[in-house]
Design a protein around this motif. Structure first.
Motif, PDB file in Angstrom:
ATOM      1  N   SER A 112       0.818  -1.206   0.000  1.00  0.00           N
ATOM      2  CA  SER A 112       0.000   0.000   0.000  1.00  0.00           C
ATOM      3  C   SER A 112       0.861   1.269   0.000  1.00  0.00           C
ATOM      4  O   SER A 112       0.533   2.254  -0.674  1.00  0.00           O
ATOM      5  CB  SER A 112      -0.924   0.009   1.218  1.00  0.00           C
ATOM      6  OG  SER A 112      -1.791   1.117   1.181  1.00  0.00           O
ATOM      7  N   ILE A 113       1.967   1.254   0.745  1.00  0.00           N
ATOM      8  CA  ILE A 113       2.846   2.416   0.753  1.00  0.00           C
ATOM      9  C   ILE A 113       3.425   2.662  -0.638  1.00  0.00           C
ATOM     10  O   ILE A 113       3.480   3.804  -1.107  1.00  0.00           O
ATOM     11  CB  ILE A 113       3.977   2.235   1.791  1.00  0.00           C
ATOM     12  CG1 ILE A 113       3.395   2.277   3.219  1.00  0.00           C
ATOM     13  CG2 ILE A 113       5.046   3.315   1.632  1.00  0.00           C
ATOM     14  CD1 ILE A 113       4.380   1.867   4.291  1.00  0.00           C
ATOM     15  N   GLU A 114       3.851   1.603  -1.312  1.00  0.00           N
ATOM     16  CA  GLU A 114       4.367   1.762  -2.664  1.00  0.00           C
ATOM     17  C   GLU A 114       3.281   2.287  -3.599  1.00  0.00           C
ATOM     18  O   GLU A 114       3.542   3.140  -4.459  1.00  0.00           O
ATOM     19  CB  GLU A 114       4.913   0.431  -3.184  1.00  0.00           C
ATOM     20  CG  GLU A 114       6.213   0.013  -2.520  1.00  0.00           C
ATOM     21  CD  GLU A 114       7.279   1.097  -2.644  1.00  0.00           C
ATOM     22  OE1 GLU A 114       7.477   1.618  -3.761  1.00  0.00           O
ATOM     23  OE2 GLU A 114       7.894   1.451  -1.625  1.00  0.00           O
ATOM     24  N   ALA A 137      -2.180   3.372   9.899  1.00  0.00           N
ATOM     25  CA  ALA A 137      -2.124   2.034  10.506  1.00  0.00           C
ATOM     26  C   ALA A 137      -3.520   1.646  10.985  1.00  0.00           C
ATOM     27  O   ALA A 137      -4.079   2.284  11.872  1.00  0.00           O
ATOM     28  CB  ALA A 137      -1.144   2.027  11.668  1.00  0.00           C
ATOM     29  N   ARG A 138      -4.073   0.601  10.408  1.00  0.00           N
ATOM     30  CA  ARG A 138      -5.441   0.200  10.744  1.00  0.00           C
ATOM     31  C   ARG A 138      -5.513  -0.669  11.980  1.00  0.00           C
ATOM     32  O   ARG A 138      -6.576  -0.815  12.589  1.00  0.00           O
ATOM     33  CB  ARG A 138      -6.057  -0.509   9.539  1.00  0.00           C
ATOM     34  CG  ARG A 138      -6.175   0.390   8.313  1.00  0.00           C
ATOM     35  CD  ARG A 138      -6.479  -0.386   7.061  1.00  0.00           C
ATOM     36  NE  ARG A 138      -5.373  -1.292   6.710  1.00  0.00           N
ATOM     37  CZ  ARG A 138      -5.356  -2.045   5.624  1.00  0.00           C
ATOM     38  NH1 ARG A 138      -6.380  -1.990   4.775  1.00  0.00           N
ATOM     39  NH2 ARG A 138      -4.324  -2.832   5.364  1.00  0.00           N
ATOM     40  N   ALA A 146       5.072  -2.292   9.897  1.00  0.00           N
ATOM     41  CA  ALA A 146       5.447  -1.357   8.829  1.00  0.00           C
ATOM     42  C   ALA A 146       6.378  -0.259   9.309  1.00  0.00           C
ATOM     43  O   ALA A 146       6.717   0.640   8.533  1.00  0.00           O
ATOM     44  CB  ALA A 146       4.189  -0.731   8.234  1.00  0.00           C
ATOM     45  N   ARG A 147       6.835  -0.326  10.558  1.00  0.00           N
ATOM     46  CA  ARG A 147       7.598   0.784  11.131  1.00  0.00           C
ATOM     47  C   ARG A 147       8.848   1.100  10.312  1.00  0.00           C
ATOM     48  O   ARG A 147       9.136   2.256  10.008  1.00  0.00           O
ATOM     49  CB  ARG A 147       7.972   0.460  12.574  1.00  0.00           C
ATOM     50  CG  ARG A 147       8.543   1.644  13.348  1.00  0.00           C
ATOM     51  CD  ARG A 147       8.666   1.279  14.808  1.00  0.00           C
ATOM     52  NE  ARG A 147       7.360   0.957  15.377  1.00  0.00           N
ATOM     53  CZ  ARG A 147       7.187   0.323  16.531  1.00  0.00           C
ATOM     54  NH1 ARG A 147       8.238  -0.086  17.223  1.00  0.00           N
ATOM     55  NH2 ARG A 147       5.974   0.088  16.991  1.00  0.00           N
ATOM     56  N   VAL A 148       9.596   0.076   9.950  1.00  0.00           N
ATOM     57  CA  VAL A 148      10.824   0.304   9.184  1.00  0.00           C
ATOM     58  C   VAL A 148      10.502   0.840   7.795  1.00  0.00           C
ATOM     59  O   VAL A 148      11.135   1.790   7.313  1.00  0.00           O
ATOM     60  CB  VAL A 148      11.641  -0.999   9.082  1.00  0.00           C
ATOM     61  CG1 VAL A 148      12.831  -0.808   8.137  1.00  0.00           C
ATOM     62  CG2 VAL A 148      12.127  -1.422  10.462  1.00  0.00           C
ATOM     63  N   ARG A 149       9.498   0.249   7.153  1.00  0.00           N
ATOM     64  CA  ARG A 149       9.147   0.694   5.789  1.00  0.00           C
ATOM     65  C   ARG A 149       8.645   2.131   5.795  1.00  0.00           C
ATOM     66  O   ARG A 149       8.961   2.910   4.886  1.00  0.00           O
ATOM     67  CB  ARG A 149       8.066  -0.240   5.211  1.00  0.00           C
ATOM     68  CG  ARG A 149       7.736   0.072   3.758  1.00  0.00           C
ATOM     69  CD  ARG A 149       8.935  -0.204   2.879  1.00  0.00           C
ATOM     70  NE  ARG A 149       8.766   0.313   1.529  1.00  0.00           N
ATOM     71  CZ  ARG A 149       9.122   1.526   1.161  1.00  0.00           C
ATOM     72  NH1 ARG A 149       9.666   2.366   2.028  1.00  0.00           N
ATOM     73  NH2 ARG A 149       8.966   1.914  -0.089  1.00  0.00           N
ATOM     74  N   LEU A 163       0.255   8.049  10.581  1.00  0.00           N
ATOM     75  CA  LEU A 163      -0.915   8.089  11.459  1.00  0.00           C
ATOM     76  C   LEU A 163      -1.001   6.747  12.175  1.00  0.00           C
ATOM     77  O   LEU A 163      -1.539   5.785  11.639  1.00  0.00           O
ATOM     78  CB  LEU A 163      -2.184   8.358  10.658  1.00  0.00           C
ATOM     79  CG  LEU A 163      -3.483   8.494  11.457  1.00  0.00           C
ATOM     80  CD1 LEU A 163      -3.389   9.653  12.448  1.00  0.00           C
ATOM     81  CD2 LEU A 163      -4.675   8.694  10.527  1.00  0.00           C
ATOM     82  N   PRO A 164      -0.449   6.649  13.384  1.00  0.00           N
ATOM     83  CA  PRO A 164      -0.459   5.362  14.104  1.00  0.00           C
ATOM     84  C   PRO A 164      -1.874   4.916  14.435  1.00  0.00           C
ATOM     85  O   PRO A 164      -2.830   5.713  14.417  1.00  0.00           O
ATOM     86  CB  PRO A 164       0.334   5.674  15.387  1.00  0.00           C
ATOM     87  CG  PRO A 164       1.096   6.921  15.088  1.00  0.00           C
ATOM     88  CD  PRO A 164       0.236   7.705  14.143  1.00  0.00           C
ATOM     89  N   TYR A 165      -1.996   3.639  14.760  1.00  0.00           N
ATOM     90  CA  TYR A 165      -3.310   3.116  15.129  1.00  0.00           C
ATOM     91  C   TYR A 165      -3.833   3.848  16.357  1.00  0.00           C
ATOM     92  O   TYR A 165      -3.115   4.060  17.338  1.00  0.00           O
ATOM     93  CB  TYR A 165      -3.227   1.622  15.426  1.00  0.00           C
ATOM     94  CG  TYR A 165      -4.534   1.068  15.966  1.00  0.00           C
ATOM     95  CD1 TYR A 165      -5.629   0.892  15.132  1.00  0.00           C
ATOM     96  CD2 TYR A 165      -4.659   0.747  17.316  1.00  0.00           C
ATOM     97  CE1 TYR A 165      -6.826   0.408  15.632  1.00  0.00           C
ATOM     98  CE2 TYR A 165      -5.852   0.254  17.817  1.00  0.00           C
ATOM     99  CZ  TYR A 165      -6.928   0.095  16.973  1.00  0.00           C
ATOM    100  OH  TYR A 165      -8.113  -0.378  17.474  1.00  0.00           O
TER     101      TYR A 165
END
Length: 212
Positions: A112-114, A137-138, A146-149, A163-165
Motif C-alpha cells: 500500500s505504501i508503494e 495504521a489500521r 510497517a515501522r521500518v518501511r 498516522l499510528p493506530y
C-alpha cells in the motif's frame, strides 16, 4: 407471470458531479487512496476536524454511498472558502480542478505504501498539488510491522505523515477529538502544515484562532 425488472439504483456521484456542489471560488482538499479500505474517509474526517478546531469551516463532500458527514464530530458548514472531499478510490481517474489539493492515503503495508507513492508520482506528473501522503495504521500490529518501511518512505519523501493506530479513529462512528491520542493530533497538525504550504496558507492553522 413475468416479473418486471426493477429499475437500477442511481449511480453514486462521480468526482465531476460532486465538484458541482462546491461553491464557486472555493478550494477543495481531496482525500484519495489507491484502493478502498485504506483509511481515506477516516483521514478526511480527521482533516475536517482539525480545520474546524483551527477555526476554519469547511464543507464535507463525498459519494452518496459512503457519506463523510457520518464521521464528522460536528455539523459541517462552510462560508464557501474550503471543502474537504472524500471521492472514493481512484480520484486521479476523475476530473480535478486546478485549485484542488490532494491528500493521499495508504495503509501501513509495504504494498500500500508503494501504491501511495505511485499516486504521489502520478500527481506530480500531472502537476496536481499533493503535499501529503498519510500512512494509516489500521491495527496496532500493522503499524508495528510497517515501522521500518514507513521510516524509509519518510526519509525518501518529506510529504509522508505517519498516522499510528488509534482506537478513537477505528470503526465508522463519529470522531471524538477528546478521545484522540497525542500522536493522532500531531499527525493531523502535520497534514495541515503541509496543506498550508501547498495552498498559500488557506489551510494553515498557524494564523487562525483556535477554539478552546
Amino acid at each position: 407471470m413475468t416479473q418486471p425488472i426493477p429499475p437500477a439504483p442511481p449511480a453514486a456521484p462521480s468526482l465531476r458531479q460532486t465538484r458541482r456542489a462546491t461553491r464557486s471560488g472555493g478550494q477543495r482538499i481531496v482525500v484519495v487512496s489507491g484502493s478502498g479500505g485504506e483509511g481515506a474517509t477516516t483521514v478526511a474526517a480527521l482533516v475536517w476536524s482539525m480545520l474546524a478546531d483551527a477555526g476554519l469551516s469547511a464543507d464535507a463532500l463525498s459519494r452518496a454511498d459512503d457519506p463523510l458527514t457520518a464521521r464528522l464530530p460536528y455539523a459541517d458548514g462552510s462560508d464557501g472558502v474550503l471543502s474537504v472531499v472524500d471521492p472514493g478510490p481512484h480520484a486521479l481517474d476523475q476530473t480535478l480542478s486546478d485549485s484542488d489539493v490532494l491528500v493521499v492515503v495508504c495503509a501501513a503495508t509495504t504494498v500500500s505504501i508503494e501504491r501511495g507513492r505511485d499516486v504521489l508520482a502520478e500527481a506530480d506528473d500531472r502537476d496536481v498539488r499533493a503535499p501529503a501522503l498519510v500512512v494509516c495504521a489500521r491495527t496496532e500490529s500493522e503499524g508495528r510491522r510497517a515501522r521500518v518501511r514507513v521510516a524509509q518512505a519518510l526519509r525518501a519523501d518529506p510529504r509522508v505523515v505517519t498516522l499510528p493506530y488509534d482506537p478513537a479513529l477505528a470503526g465508522s462512528a463519529r470522531l471524538d477529538p477528546d478521545r484522540m491520542s497525542a500522536t493522532t493530533l500531531a499527525a493531523g497538525h502535520r497534514v495541515l502544515e503541509l496543506l498550508g504550504a501547498a495552498s498559500g496558507g488557506i489551510a494553515n492553522p498557524a494564523g487562525s484562532d483556535r477554539r478552546g
